[in-house]
Design an enzyme around this catalytic site. Structure first.
Site, PDB file in Angstrom:
ATOM      1  N   ARG A  74       0.853  -1.180   0.000  1.00 34.97           N
ATOM      2  CA  ARG A  74       0.000   0.000   0.000  1.00 34.97           C
ATOM      3  C   ARG A  74       0.886   1.227   0.000  1.00 34.97           C
ATOM      4  O   ARG A  74       1.698   1.405   0.912  1.00 34.97           O
ATOM      5  CB  ARG A  74      -0.839  -0.049   1.284  1.00 34.97           C
ATOM      6  CG  ARG A  74      -2.186   0.530   1.151  1.00 34.97           C
ATOM      7  CD  ARG A  74      -3.021   0.207   2.356  1.00 34.97           C
ATOM      8  NE  ARG A  74      -2.485   0.695   3.622  1.00 34.97           N
ATOM      9  CZ  ARG A  74      -3.224   1.091   4.629  1.00 34.97           C
ATOM     10  NH1 ARG A  74      -4.537   1.064   4.519  1.00 34.97           N
ATOM     11  NH2 ARG A  74      -2.690   1.489   5.746  1.00 34.97           N
TER      12      ARG A  74
ATOM     13  N   THR B  31      -0.717   7.594  -0.877  1.00 30.70           N
ATOM     14  CA  THR B  31      -2.019   7.534  -1.557  1.00 30.70           C
ATOM     15  C   THR B  31      -2.909   6.428  -0.995  1.00 30.70           C
ATOM     16  O   THR B  31      -4.111   6.419  -1.253  1.00 30.70           O
ATOM     17  CB  THR B  31      -1.832   7.255  -3.059  1.00 30.70           C
ATOM     18  OG1 THR B  31      -1.263   5.943  -3.201  1.00 30.70           O
ATOM     19  CG2 THR B  31      -0.914   8.277  -3.703  1.00 30.70           C
TER      20      THR B  31
ATOM     21  N   ASP C   5       0.364  -2.727  12.394  1.00 31.58           N
ATOM     22  CA  ASP C   5       0.826  -3.147  11.069  1.00 31.58           C
ATOM     23  C   ASP C   5       1.114  -4.643  11.101  1.00 31.58           C
ATOM     24  O   ASP C   5       2.081  -5.097  11.732  1.00 31.58           O
ATOM     25  CB  ASP C   5       2.090  -2.360  10.683  1.00 31.58           C
ATOM     26  CG  ASP C   5       2.477  -2.613   9.233  1.00 31.58           C
ATOM     27  OD1 ASP C   5       2.685  -3.794   8.868  1.00 31.58           O
ATOM     28  OD2 ASP C   5       2.562  -1.646   8.466  1.00 31.58           O
TER      29      ASP C   5
ATOM     30  N   ASP D 120       4.647  -5.836   9.761  1.00 35.89           N
ATOM     31  CA  ASP D 120       5.736  -5.473  10.673  1.00 35.89           C
ATOM     32  C   ASP D 120       5.707  -6.322  11.939  1.00 35.89           C
ATOM     33  O   ASP D 120       6.748  -6.752  12.436  1.00 35.89           O
ATOM     34  CB  ASP D 120       5.647  -3.988  11.046  1.00 35.89           C
ATOM     35  CG  ASP D 120       6.146  -3.087   9.929  1.00 35.89           C
ATOM     36  OD1 ASP D 120       6.831  -3.600   9.018  1.00 35.89           O
ATOM     37  OD2 ASP D 120       5.841  -1.891   9.961  1.00 35.89           O
TER      38      ASP D 120
HETATM   39  C1  PRP Z   1      -1.332  -4.488   4.623  1.00 36.04           C
HETATM   40  C2  PRP Z   1      -2.230  -5.695   4.738  1.00 36.04           C
HETATM   41  C3  PRP Z   1      -3.071  -5.598   3.514  1.00 36.04           C
HETATM   42  C4  PRP Z   1      -3.220  -4.111   3.333  1.00 36.04           C
HETATM   43  C5  PRP Z   1      -4.579  -3.684   3.794  1.00 36.04           C
HETATM   44  O1  PRP Z   1      -0.286  -4.718   3.746  1.00 36.04           O
HETATM   45  O2  PRP Z   1      -1.531  -6.908   4.841  1.00 36.04           O
HETATM   46  O3  PRP Z   1      -2.502  -6.198   2.372  1.00 36.04           O
HETATM   47  O4  PRP Z   1      -2.219  -3.490   4.145  1.00 36.04           O
HETATM   48  O5  PRP Z   1      -4.793  -2.347   3.525  1.00 36.04           O
HETATM   49  P1  PRP Z   1      -5.912  -1.845   2.502  1.00 36.04           P
HETATM   50  O6  PRP Z   1      -7.134  -2.646   2.782  1.00 36.04           O
HETATM   51  O7  PRP Z   1      -6.078  -0.398   2.850  1.00 36.04           O
HETATM   52  O8  PRP Z   1      -5.388  -2.038   1.121  1.00 36.04           O
HETATM   53  P2  PRP Z   1       0.858  -3.635   3.488  1.00 36.04           P
HETATM   54  O9  PRP Z   1       0.495  -2.757   2.347  1.00 36.04           O
HETATM   55  O10 PRP Z   1       1.196  -2.963   4.780  1.00 36.04           O
HETATM   56  O11 PRP Z   1       2.062  -4.531   2.976  1.00 36.04           O
HETATM   57  P3  PRP Z   1       2.898  -5.660   3.747  1.00 36.04           P
HETATM   58  O12 PRP Z   1       1.964  -6.827   3.996  1.00 36.04           O
HETATM   59  O13 PRP Z   1       3.957  -5.995   2.774  1.00 36.04           O
HETATM   60  O14 PRP Z   1       3.409  -5.076   5.030  1.00 36.04           O
HETATM   61  N1  URA Z   2      -2.446  -2.699   7.118  1.00 33.57           N
HETATM   62  C1  URA Z   2      -2.107  -3.152   8.340  1.00 33.57           C
HETATM   63  O1  URA Z   2      -1.172  -3.955   8.497  1.00 33.57           O
HETATM   64  N2  URA Z   2      -2.822  -2.706   9.391  1.00 33.57           N
HETATM   65  C2  URA Z   2      -3.835  -1.851   9.267  1.00 33.57           C
HETATM   66  O2  URA Z   2      -4.455  -1.484  10.279  1.00 33.57           O
HETATM   67  C3  URA Z   2      -4.162  -1.382   7.980  1.00 33.57           C
HETATM   68  C4  URA Z   2      -3.452  -1.827   6.915  1.00 33.57           C
END
Ligand code: PRP
Ligand code: URA
Length: 209
Positions: free
Chosen positions: A104, A108, A200, A203
């Site tokens: 994400r 944006t 997160d 993380d």
């Molecule tokens: C997180 C999560 C989802 C997304 C959700 O991933 O695992 O994929 O955010 O957010 P949204 O519904 O607003 O799209 P992230 O983009 O943090 O990537 P990562 O899993 O690589 O940390």
């Molecule tokens: N992605 C995450 O990992 N946590 C949130 O709360 C939203 C998006």
């Protein structure tokens, strides 16, 4: 519109509380996410079709049932979806596994696809898209679009925690997809994080912050 199933089994809710707790460290967080994923897999497969088979027990011939041959595909949304995979595979060891890489954009909040590798013959598979967080819904909508573009027509979405905004977005964008979650939270904060959520997920799973 796709249905929304909130899996409120006491074991799932109990473990989810510890997952949410900011004092839970990486090792425990990771194993709790796998455990909850395993319990959710038990519920999400409740409607898998069965077929009759003839076997012999040590005592007598028997007509019993097994899951129909149609293979399942699990599609993990990278990174955080990886944290749920082994738990689901503990319940469904024969499932094929695909990966969709999305992150994400922090400014944006739009999903950016960087990887997609799926099993063959997606058109005949029951697909479960796996991601712990359904926040704005942008990532889930993009991941489901990616599997549809490769032929999938039977798709479920499995998340730990969802915001109402994300649920609405998936139901609007993909009305054929049923959603399975452990909890629906209050909403999103200004940074697009689920409130109260669990922080997160990537993380916390991988210790990257
Ligand atoms: C997180 C999560 C989802 C997304 C959700 O991933 O695992 O994929 O955010 O957010 P949204 O519904 O607003 O799209 P992230 O983009 O943090 O990537 P990562 O899993 O690589 O940390
Ligand atoms: N992605 C995450 O990992 N946590 C949130 O709360 C939203 C998006």
């Amino acid at each position: 519109m796709g249905a929304v199933h909130v899996l409120d089994h006491p074991l799932i809710q109990h473990k989810l509380t510890h997952i949410r707790d900011k004092h839970t460290g990486t090792k425990e967080f990771r194993s709790l996410v796998q455990e909850v994923a395993m319990l959710m897999a038990y519920e999400i497969t409740r409607d898998l079709p069965l077929v009759d088979v003839e076997i012999e027990t040590p005592v007598a011939p028997a007509r019993t049932r097994v899951i129909e041959g149609k293979t399942l595909a699990l599609v993990a949304v990278l990174r955080a979806g990886l944290g749920m995979l082994d738990g689901i595979l503990a319940m469904i060891p024969n499932a094929k596994v695909g990966h969709v890489g999305l992150y994400r954009d922090p400014d944006t909040l739009q999903p950016v696809e960087y990887y997609c590798k799926l099993p063959p013959h997606m058109e005949v598979r029951d697909v479960i898209v796996v991601d712990p967080m359904l926040a704005t819904g942008g990532s889930a909508v993009a991941a489901i679009r990616a599997v549809k573009e490769r032929g999938a027509t039977s798709i479920k979405l499995m998340c730990l925690v969802a915001a109402p905004e994300g649920i609405d977005k998936v139901r609007t964008g993909h009305p054929d997809v049923d959603i399975y979650v452990a909890a629906v939270d209050q909403g999103l904060n200004a940074h697009g994080y689920i409130v109260p959520g669990l922080g997160d997920a990537g993380d916390r799973l991988f210790g990257t912050r």
